[in-house]
Design a protein around this motif. Sequence first.
Motif, PDB file in Angstrom:
ATOM      1  N   ALA A 178      27.712  40.272 -20.703  1.00  0.00           N
ATOM      2  CA  ALA A 178      27.362  40.914 -19.419  1.00  0.00           C
ATOM      3  C   ALA A 178      26.349  39.567 -18.614  1.00  0.00           C
ATOM      4  N   LEU A 179      25.676  38.584 -19.254  1.00  0.00           N
ATOM      5  CA  LEU A 179      25.492  37.382 -18.682  1.00  0.00           C
ATOM      6  C   LEU A 179      26.756  36.783 -18.107  1.00  0.00           C
ATOM      7  N   GLY A 180      27.163  35.750 -18.726  1.00  0.00           N
ATOM      8  CA  GLY A 180      28.441  35.500 -18.426  1.00  0.00           C
ATOM      9  C   GLY A 180      29.127  36.406 -16.983  1.00  0.00           C
ATOM     10  N   LEU A 181      29.500  37.404 -17.184  1.00  0.00           N
ATOM     11  CA  LEU A 181      29.996  37.793 -16.128  1.00  0.00           C
ATOM     12  C   LEU A 181      28.817  38.027 -14.769  1.00  0.00           C
ATOM     13  N   ALA A 182      27.750  38.027 -14.593  1.00  0.00           N
ATOM     14  CA  ALA A 182      27.466  38.445 -13.470  1.00  0.00           C
ATOM     15  C   ALA A 182      25.685  37.551 -13.401  1.00  0.00           C
ATOM     16  N   LEU A 183      25.879  36.441 -14.370  1.00  0.00           N
ATOM     17  CA  LEU A 183      24.554  35.985 -14.237  1.00  0.00           C
ATOM     18  C   LEU A 183      24.974  34.668 -12.578  1.00  0.00           C
ATOM     19  N   PRO A 184      26.418  33.978 -13.029  1.00  0.00           N
ATOM     20  CA  PRO A 184      27.022  32.914 -11.962  1.00  0.00           C
ATOM     21  C   PRO A 184      27.054  33.575 -10.342  1.00  0.00           C
ATOM     22  N   ALA A 185      27.237  34.617 -10.419  1.00  0.00           N
ATOM     23  CA  ALA A 185      27.510  35.528  -9.171  1.00  0.00           C
ATOM     24  C   ALA A 185      25.427  36.107  -8.440  1.00  0.00           C
ATOM     25  N   TYR A 186      24.893  36.013  -9.540  1.00  0.00           N
ATOM     26  CA  TYR A 186      23.716  36.571  -9.191  1.00  0.00           C
ATOM     27  C   TYR A 186      22.517  35.464  -8.801  1.00  0.00           C
ATOM     28  N   LEU A 187      22.997  34.385  -9.512  1.00  0.00           N
ATOM     29  CA  LEU A 187      21.897  33.070  -8.989  1.00  0.00           C
ATOM     30  C   LEU A 187      22.427  32.682  -8.361  1.00  0.00           C
ATOM     31  N   GLY A 188      24.308  32.606  -7.664  1.00  0.00           N
ATOM     32  CA  GLY A 188      24.274  31.548  -6.284  1.00  0.00           C
ATOM     33  C   GLY A 188      24.256  32.395  -5.036  1.00  0.00           C
ATOM     34  N   TYR A 189      23.646  33.709  -4.967  1.00  0.00           N
ATOM     35  CA  TYR A 189      24.041  34.567  -3.955  1.00  0.00           C
ATOM     36  C   TYR A 189      23.257  33.740  -3.214  1.00  0.00           C
TER      37      TYR A 189
END
Length: 239
Positions: free
Chosen positions: A187-198
């Motif tokens: 879940a972290l691997g999928l969500a974090l890049p998109a969330y942190l780079g929003y």
Amino acid sequence: MDPELPVVRLCVAGMQAEAEGRAGAARVLFQQAWDSAADDYEACIAAHYLARHQNSPEETLRWNQECLDRADRVGDERVAGFYPSLHLNMGHACRQLGRTALAHTHFVRAAERVEQAPEGQYGDWNRFAIAAGLRDTAGAHEDSTREDSAGEGGAGAEGVPRSLDEAVDGRVRELVSRWCARGELMALGLALPAYLGYLGTAADRVRLRSALRMVHAARRLPADEQAELGAVIGSAALR
């Protein structure tokens, strides 16, 4: 950058000295690069590294401004990929001096040109840092006279990237905190890049919504988190 340029070779040697903990030697090498720069392009490169080795926030800002000014003088494709990082560095330097509104302006400019950064980890790092800068300075408001922006070319409020809706942001943060606590790596691997780079663009909203949908579709979360994630995905802020 051409690795055969003397200025580039000096800066590479300076970065090696940095990595070895020899800050004094690194500064000497970067100063040599500046002193030997033959044109604005080479001076831009050297100034970027010299800015990292200044003893005061004022001097750090001065050298970052010098770097940006030299890039503007070059004005061609050689420096196009520099601008996200240049404005990011200006934003950080302005924040150190308490000039939060001007810092926000530079983070906005960095976001506007983030797609010009090289792809890969360096580009990702720029995006994450820019997004963090925008979030941290989101409450800043430019004075109508642009007093802080004198000599900076000014920047209007139009096109300012929008932060993620505060309520949705809090809900995503809470989910991420839970996943971190129990090591929910997929879940972290999928969500974090998109969330942190929003950065608030339509493409960013699609990217974040798609990442959260993939986590939701995997059905690996506890029932309460599945329900909460579904509600987040359906929120107006991500449409």
